[in-house]
Design an enzyme around this catalytic site. Structure first.
Site, mmCIF file in Angstrom:
data_model
loop_
_atom_site.group_PDB
_atom_site.id
_atom_site.type_symbol
_atom_site.label_atom_id
_atom_site.label_comp_id
_atom_site.label_asym_id
_atom_site.label_seq_id
_atom_site.Cartn_x
_atom_site.Cartn_y
_atom_site.Cartn_z
ATOM 1 N N GLY A 177 1.241 -1.231 -0.052
ATOM 2 C CA GLY A 177 -0.236 -0.024 -0.199
ATOM 3 C C GLY A 177 0.851 1.428 0.026
ATOM 4 N N GLU A 178 0.503 2.114 0.939
ATOM 5 C CA GLU A 178 1.228 3.302 0.570
ATOM 6 C C GLU A 178 2.156 3.816 2.234
ATOM 7 O OE1 GLU A 178 3.497 6.442 0.632
ATOM 8 O OE2 GLU A 178 2.838 5.632 -1.200
ATOM 9 N N SER A 179 2.963 2.973 1.871
ATOM 10 C CA SER A 179 3.658 3.220 4.070
ATOM 11 C C SER A 179 4.122 4.367 4.211
ATOM 12 C CB SER A 179 5.192 2.806 3.594
ATOM 13 O OG SER A 179 5.662 3.927 3.202
ATOM 14 N N CYS B 102 6.257 -5.229 0.329
ATOM 15 C CA CYS B 102 6.109 -4.012 -0.262
ATOM 16 C C CYS B 102 6.099 -2.705 0.744
ATOM 17 C CB CYS B 102 5.026 -3.763 -1.108
ATOM 18 S SG CYS B 102 5.505 -2.656 -2.449
ATOM 19 N N ARG C 179 12.940 3.146 -1.767
ATOM 20 C CA ARG C 179 11.466 3.543 -1.491
ATOM 21 C C ARG C 179 11.375 3.465 -2.913
ATOM 22 N NH1 ARG C 179 7.595 7.551 1.160
ATOM 23 N NH2 ARG C 179 6.066 6.044 -0.072
ATOM 24 N N ILE D 39 5.379 -4.105 -7.338
ATOM 25 C CA ILE D 39 4.288 -2.789 -8.179
ATOM 26 C C ILE D 39 5.142 -1.856 -7.545
ATOM 27 C CG2 ILE D 39 2.003 -1.900 -7.688
ATOM 28 C CD1 ILE D 39 1.148 -5.043 -7.858
ATOM 29 N N ARG D 40 5.754 -0.546 -7.952
ATOM 30 C CA ARG D 40 6.688 0.189 -6.952
ATOM 31 C C ARG D 40 7.182 -0.247 -6.352
ATOM 32 N NH1 ARG D 40 1.410 4.019 -6.571
ATOM 33 N NH2 ARG D 40 1.615 3.805 -4.962
ATOM 34 N N HIS E 49 4.907 -9.004 -4.360
ATOM 35 C CA HIS E 49 3.469 -9.119 -3.431
ATOM 36 C C HIS E 49 3.185 -10.728 -3.775
ATOM 37 C CE1 HIS E 49 2.298 -4.606 -3.675
ATOM 38 N NE2 HIS E 49 2.941 -4.220 -4.023
ATOM 39 N N GLU F 225 0.285 -12.296 -1.975
ATOM 40 C CA GLU F 225 -1.305 -12.355 -2.652
ATOM 41 C C GLU F 225 -1.340 -11.574 -3.741
ATOM 42 O OE1 GLU F 225 -0.530 -8.128 -1.603
ATOM 43 O OE2 GLU F 225 1.617 -9.704 -1.026
#
Length: 189
Positions: free
Chosen positions: A47-49, A79, A106, A133-134, A169, A171
């Site tokens: 997600g967004e840390s 991630c 990051r 992903i990123r 990821h 998942e």
């Protein structure tokens, strides 16, 4: 066995689906009172840390979770979760749990267009699919870190005590071997 999944932001639903597939119970950790529930492992999702770190502090969950991790609670971090565990970030001043002696870069592969899928070796498992992903990657690590996977000469999976951190990821793929490894880490604790 029950696994707590941080569910304040990010890809927690996909982790839930993987645990369901394996017949493992889980609880969503959304607020401080959820930390009183019984769980033997913790998943920190992608997600967004920055948002996750901010919400953990606003919801007064940060210090409790950090103490649980430091006390040995098994953790699977993917991630953004890797960023939350990292002692240092090479390209950001923020620091979060700092429970793993690694330096992480990051968004190391760039923006969404830098995302990719590959199949690569993972220690003690073999070749598995990996979706980035990123994604971050580990730039430096202490000698106490066990490297689990390297892709394109970048360290993308590490283990430290009961903590497993992945830049990818699991998942988002159908392969459950990472989860099985995490479950056996919990069982052998």
């Amino acid at each position: 066995m029950t696994i707590g999944i941080l569910a304040v932001q990010g890809a927690f639903l996909e982790h839930e689906q993987m645990l369901k597939k394996l017949g493992i119970d889980y609880v969503e950790l959304r607020q401080k009172s959820d930390l009183k529930k019984s769980f033997q492992g913790l998943i920190l999702p992608g997600g967004e840390s920055t948002v996750q770190g901010k919400l953990l502090k606003e919801l007064d969950m940060f210090d409790s979770l950090k103490e649980m991790i430091k006390a040995g609670l098994p953790v699977l971090a993917t991630c953004a979760g890797m960023i939350l565990l990292a002692e240092n970030l090479s390209n950001d001043d923020k620091r979060y749990f700092q429970t793993m002696p690694i330096t992480v870069k990051r968004n190391a592969y760039g923006r969404q267009l830098g995302s990719f899928h590959t199949v690569a070796k993972f220690k003690a498992i073999g070749e598995i699919p990996m979706t980035f992903i990123r994604a971050p990657y580990v730039e430096e690590y202490a000698s106490s870190i066990e490297v689990l996977s390297v892709v394109n000469e970048k360290t993308v999976a590490v283990k430290y005590g009961n903590q497993i951190a992945l830049a990818f990821h699991p998942e988002l793929d159908t392969d459950t071997q990472i989860y099985q490894k995490f479950i056996s880490l919990i069982e052998n604790r």
